[in-house]
Design an enzyme around this catalytic site. Structure first.
Site, PDB file in Angstrom:
ATOM      1  N   CYS A 232       0.885  -1.367  -0.094  1.00 51.18           N
ATOM      2  CA  CYS A 232      -0.156  -0.039   0.045  1.00 51.18           C
ATOM      3  C   CYS A 232       1.008   1.260   0.145  1.00 51.18           C
ATOM      4  O   CYS A 232       2.107   1.300  -0.480  1.00 51.18           O
ATOM      5  CB  CYS A 232      -0.782   0.025   1.193  1.00 51.18           C
ATOM      6  SG  CYS A 232      -2.422   1.247   1.129  1.00 51.18           S
TER       7      CYS A 232
ATOM      8  N   ASP B  74      -3.429   1.267   9.964  1.00 48.06           N
ATOM      9  CA  ASP B  74      -4.613   2.239  10.240  1.00 48.06           C
ATOM     10  C   ASP B  74      -5.084   2.161  11.710  1.00 48.06           C
ATOM     11  O   ASP B  74      -5.546   3.091  12.235  1.00 48.06           O
ATOM     12  CB  ASP B  74      -5.419   1.703   9.319  1.00 48.06           C
ATOM     13  CG  ASP B  74      -5.615   2.233   7.957  1.00 48.06           C
ATOM     14  OD1 ASP B  74      -4.759   1.693   7.318  1.00 48.06           O
ATOM     15  OD2 ASP B  74      -5.970   3.233   7.727  1.00 48.06           O
TER      16      ASP B  74
HETATM   17  C1  RUB Z   1      -3.646   3.146   3.581  1.00 46.49           C
HETATM   18  C2  RUB Z   1      -3.047   2.190   4.332  1.00 46.49           C
HETATM   19  C3  RUB Z   1      -1.717   2.725   4.744  1.00 46.49           C
HETATM   20  C4  RUB Z   1      -2.181   3.145   6.329  1.00 46.49           C
HETATM   21  C5  RUB Z   1      -0.787   3.866   6.665  1.00 46.49           C
HETATM   22  O1  RUB Z   1      -5.210   2.801   3.206  1.00 46.49           O
HETATM   23  O2  RUB Z   1      -3.689   1.029   4.497  1.00 46.49           O
HETATM   24  O3  RUB Z   1      -0.740   1.585   5.169  1.00 46.49           O
HETATM   25  O4  RUB Z   1      -3.231   4.147   6.282  1.00 46.49           O
HETATM   26  O5  RUB Z   1      -0.469   4.948   6.226  1.00 46.49           O
HETATM   27  P1  RUB Z   1      -6.254   3.782   2.324  1.00 46.49           P
HETATM   28  P2  RUB Z   1       0.162   6.106   6.819  1.00 46.49           P
HETATM   29  O6  RUB Z   1      -5.580   4.045   1.123  1.00 46.49           O
HETATM   30  O7  RUB Z   1      -7.344   2.982   2.036  1.00 46.49           O
HETATM   31  O8  RUB Z   1      -6.419   5.174   3.140  1.00 46.49           O
HETATM   32  O9  RUB Z   1       1.678   5.674   7.287  1.00 46.49           O
HETATM   33  O10 RUB Z   1       0.483   7.083   5.845  1.00 46.49           O
HETATM   34  O11 RUB Z   1      -0.551   6.744   7.794  1.00 46.49           O
END
Ligand code: RUB
Length: 333
Positions: A133, A202
């Protein structure tokens, strides 16, 4: 209540994922609270609290999984409500809210930098890293290690259905990191080449389970099988206080249209499509959680929650989830 256009745009942006990633969602929500104060027509403290409450609840319903969103809102609202209870006047309440919002956003940016520095210590020259991701925290670890001169390379999964992995691959390539984009189902094929998996989160539950983009738990399973270390990079505001009382983190399910197009749906009315956005990786499959305060084994998550939210949570927990499930009841600093 008529909400200012900028706030509606932020809420819509979170829903339709123009603003995405748990950290960015939280910062955007907190920014929306700040805008509420700046545009407020309130004539007294009670009216301002009412406006903020309304916007806070509106924002809480935009996306259900990233705990950073309610935690960011709590950070501001707890301070505003404490000031209100202590008799602050309208002007002081506005200053409290704006200062709290600015502080949350600044802390959040510092946390990413710190996670990069702390996490990079776990990366050595010669490492091949897999990420999934698009996580600012995971990317910070990787880019910091690379900037320290470590000779690393990265595999980034494309991350179906919305291909956030392409953003990751582009960001890493722009920073000069050697990166290879692979389809999600190629993870096991490449796992023997991987030294470390680094992903974001998340939500982190009290037992150390990590909620992250769908597919993370499958990657963790494959990493476990291959004895490859699995690191999660997560700011402490991703830790979920509700899980202390056994609440489960809600997993968002999004539209089938992110998986197939309308024509497919029309031509195949008997095919059901499911599109969960996140999954849960059990603590047994996680080696380390990298926070801005240091690294912990997943079993240490409960200690982070106690430190961040204080023992007052204990009292609220005893009083039951009705009390606790509102953001009002907790104070984080
Ligand atoms: C994003 C996702 C990321 C986490 C952490 O999912 O799963 O790995 O949110 O991101 P989506 P960060 O694209 O559905 O929002 O470290 O930038 O907070």
């Amino acid at each position: 209540m008529q909400l200012p256009k900028e706030i509606l745009e932020i809420a819509e942006g979170i829903k339709n994922m123009r603003i995405r990633g748990a950290g960015r969602i939280a910062k955007a929500a907190v920014q929306a609270l700040k805008i509420t104060v700046e545009r407020s027509q309130a004539k007294n403290p009670e009216e301002l609290i009412k406006e903020l409450d309304y916007v806070a609840k509106y924002l809480l319903h935009t996306r259900p999984t990233a705990v950073s969103l309610p935690n960011g809102i709590r950070f501001v609202m707890y301070r505003v409500k404490t000031a209100f209870k202590n008799g602050a006047n309208l002007e002081d309440l506005k200053i409290t809210a704006i200062d709290a919002a600015d502080k949350f956003i600044k802390n959040s940016e510092l946390a990413i930098k710190r996670i990069g520095e702390i996490g990079a210590r776990r990366i050595v020259s010669g490492d091949t890293i897999l990420t999934h991701c698009n996580s600012s925290a995971a990317i910070s670890v990787i880019i910091t290690a690379f900037k320290q001169g470590k000779d690393i390379q990265v595999y980034a999964t494309e991350t179906r259905p919305l291909f956030q992995g392409r953003i990751t691959a582009r960001t890493l390539a722009n920073a000069g990191v050697p990166v290879t984009l692979i389809v999600d189902s190629a993870v096991r094929f490449f796992m023997n080449e991987i030294d470390k998996v680094v992903v974001g989160a998340d939500a982190v539950a009290a037992n150390g389970a990590v909620v992250n983009k769908i597919g993370t738990s499958q990657i963790a399973l494959v990493a476990h099988e291959a004895r490859t270390r699995m690191f999660v990079a997560a700011e402490t505001y991703k830790f979920s206080p509700e899980t202390m009382i056994g609440e489960l983190v809600k997993i968002e399910e999004r539209s089938p249209l992110e998986v197939v197009d309308e024509e497919f749906l029309r031509q195949n009315p008997n095919v059901k499509i499911r599109n969960p956005s996140f999954d849960v990786t059990p603590p047994e499959y996680i080696d380390l959680i990298i926070t801005e305060k240091g690294v912990i084994p997943p079993q240490g998550a409960v200690l982070v929650l106690k430190e961040e939210f204080g023992w007052i949570i204990g009292e609220e927990l005893i009083r039951g989830k009705e009390v606790y499930s509102t953001y009002e009841s907790c104070g984080i600093d």
